[in-house]
Design an enzyme around this catalytic site. Structure first.
Site, PDB file in Angstrom:
ATOM      1  N   CYS A  85      37.623 -47.035  -5.846  1.00 48.62           N
ATOM      2  CA  CYS A  85      36.520 -46.442  -5.075  1.00 48.62           C
ATOM      3  C   CYS A  85      36.939 -45.144  -4.398  1.00 48.62           C
ATOM      4  O   CYS A  85      36.097 -44.462  -3.792  1.00 48.62           O
ATOM      5  CB  CYS A  85      36.009 -47.435  -4.037  1.00 48.62           C
ATOM      6  SG  CYS A  85      35.573 -49.030  -4.742  1.00 48.62           S
ATOM      7  N   HIS A 332      26.630 -46.690  -2.778  1.00 49.84           N
ATOM      8  CA  HIS A 332      28.053 -46.576  -3.102  1.00 49.84           C
ATOM      9  C   HIS A 332      28.261 -46.596  -4.617  1.00 49.84           C
ATOM     10  O   HIS A 332      28.769 -47.579  -5.175  1.00 49.84           O
ATOM     11  CB  HIS A 332      28.799 -47.719  -2.399  1.00 49.84           C
ATOM     12  CG  HIS A 332      30.282 -47.703  -2.568  1.00 49.84           C
ATOM     13  ND1 HIS A 332      31.020 -46.562  -2.817  1.00 49.84           N
ATOM     14  CD2 HIS A 332      31.200 -48.733  -2.532  1.00 49.84           C
ATOM     15  CE1 HIS A 332      32.308 -46.874  -2.930  1.00 49.84           C
ATOM     16  NE2 HIS A 332      32.440 -48.181  -2.766  1.00 49.84           N
TER      17      HIS A 332
END
Ligand code: COA
Length: 384
Positions: A85, A332
């Protein structure tokens, strides 16, 4: 090293974007960015693209070539960057290094992820955890952050309500961001009564599964001056790695990689936490925002929750955090997140964060994180 400026930004809306294939998302962000910078395609020399796992989500590897081709940039140097991420933050750092080194003058740093594309998102994301010691035993990312939350509660007395306060604040901010996936305000009751995902985390403690892309254009400060448009300068860049598996760390209530990356960025920028006016942190789960703020040195361990409840980290407070809505409300799309955080800071510092502007903000910090803290980047940006 040359001083580097961010001279343009572009991003798609974040959300479940069923009509936009992966390549279209990137092309849209690039077009938006070049228009913003007033720079033509044939001036671009290189692109760094953060993407966690297009192979698993979309069955597409050799990503940098196909994306730059469809964005009308065929022929340039292009490289995909992976750090789970934190892929976007790592791509930004790679682009910054290329311009700082003097190798290139116009470099795109971007990120993209299309997570709603058939493959099971929980499985794809879990490949960023330790396969043999965590995933094999059934742990998912909500499960890993739930363990961090429980350790933080045990060590610091953090409560379920403290976690919920982060979600309420970030949704309030995200309601002012037209690109957010969930631009809606929520109440404490909504968070506390939502379905449990992994105790103590409920649905509204989790960032969602998202599609989206974001890109910035980097150039030397002298070039930015010549262009005569608003720009911000990259003052500090920190990148660090740590054990992926939680059991390899000495304290589950902390995420040491964030502190390591921050120390490097603060040292390079010659500033400390007290100098920062606006912050984007990696709130993939509500507990992550609290721990990251503590690791970044804004609050003592265990104190970020009280600051959140006192309004310190809200718009209008002393240290506005996640004015974009954060990962929680804005969304996200993992590879794009680190770049979207940079874009929020650039918009804040150049006075373009309409509806959520932090007045007079001069120095901003963006912190991006991989997995449950196996990697992190911290960037400090300044407007003169
Ligand atoms: N926050 C708020 N609302 C959410 C949400 C979230 N994180 N995720 C889904 N929703 C909403 C959906 O819009 C949908 O609303 P609707 O019924 O009004 O249309 C509803 O909740 C159910 O959505 P669904 O997609 O079926 O949820 P899910 O159970 O499949 O997924 C989570 C929910 C929390 C498990 C999923 O978002 C998730 O895995 N999040 C974590 C992602 C992650 O780990 N990222 C990496 C971090 S390191």
């Amino acid at each position: 090293m040359r001083e580097v400026a961010v001279i343009g930004t572009g991003m798609t809306k974040f959300g479940e974007l069923w009509d936009s294939p992966l390549r279209d998302l990137y092309a849209e962000a690039v077009a938006d960015c070049l228009k913003d910078a007033g720079v033509k395609r044939d001036q671009i020399q290189s692109a760094w693209i953060g993407c966690m796992t297009s192979g698993l989500f979309n069955g597409q590897e050799h990503l940098a070539s196909i994306l730059t081709d469809y964005a009308g940039l065929s022929g340039i140097a292009a490289t995909r960057v992976e750090s789970a991420c934190a892929s976007g933050g790592a791509a930004f750092r790679a682009g910054w290094l290329e311009v700082a080194s003097g190798a290139s003058d116009f470099v795109l740093a971007g990120g993209v992820e299309k997570m709603n594309d058939g493959a099971d998102a929980t499985y794809c994301l879990s490949t960023a955890a330790d396969q043999e010691y965590e995933v094999y035993h059934g742990v998912t990312f909500p499960g890993l952050y739930a363990m961090i939350a429980k350790a933080h509660m045990h060590k610091h007395g953090t409560t379920r309500e403290d976690l919920a306060a982060v979600a309420v604040k970030n949704h309030k901010h995200g309601a002012r961001n037209p690109r957010a996936q969930f631009p809606t305000e929520i109440t404490m009751d909504t968070v506390l009564n939502a379905v449990t995902v992994s105790t103590p985390l409920g649905l509204f403690d989790c960032s969602p599964v998202s599609d989206g892309a974001a890109t910035v254009l980097l150039a030397p400060v002298e070039v930015a001056e010549d262009l005569g448009r608003p720009y911000v300068t990259v003052k500090g860049s920190g990148h660090a790695t740590d054990s992926i598996a939680l059991h390899d760390r000495s304290d589950l209530a902390s995420i040491p990689v964030v502190k390591k990356a921050a120390e490097k960025a603060y040292a390079m920028a010659g500033v400390g936490p007290k100098d920062i006016d606006v912050v984007e942190v990696h709130d993939c789960f509500t507990i992550a925002e609290l721990v990251c703020l503590e690791e970044l040195g804004f609050f003592e361990p265990g104190q970020a929750a009280a600051a959140t409840k006192a309004g310190t980290t809200a718009l209008g407070g002393d240290l506005p955090v996640n004015t974009s809505g954060g990962l929680k409300s804005k969304g996200h799309p993992v590879g794009a997140t680190g770049i979207a955080q940079i874009i929020e800071i650039v918009e804040q510092l150049t006075g373009r964060a309409e509806g959520r502007q932090v007045e007079g903000a001069k120095i901003g910090l963006a912190q991006n994180m991989g997995g449950s803290g196996g990697s992190s980047t911290v960037h400090i940006l300044e407007v003169s």
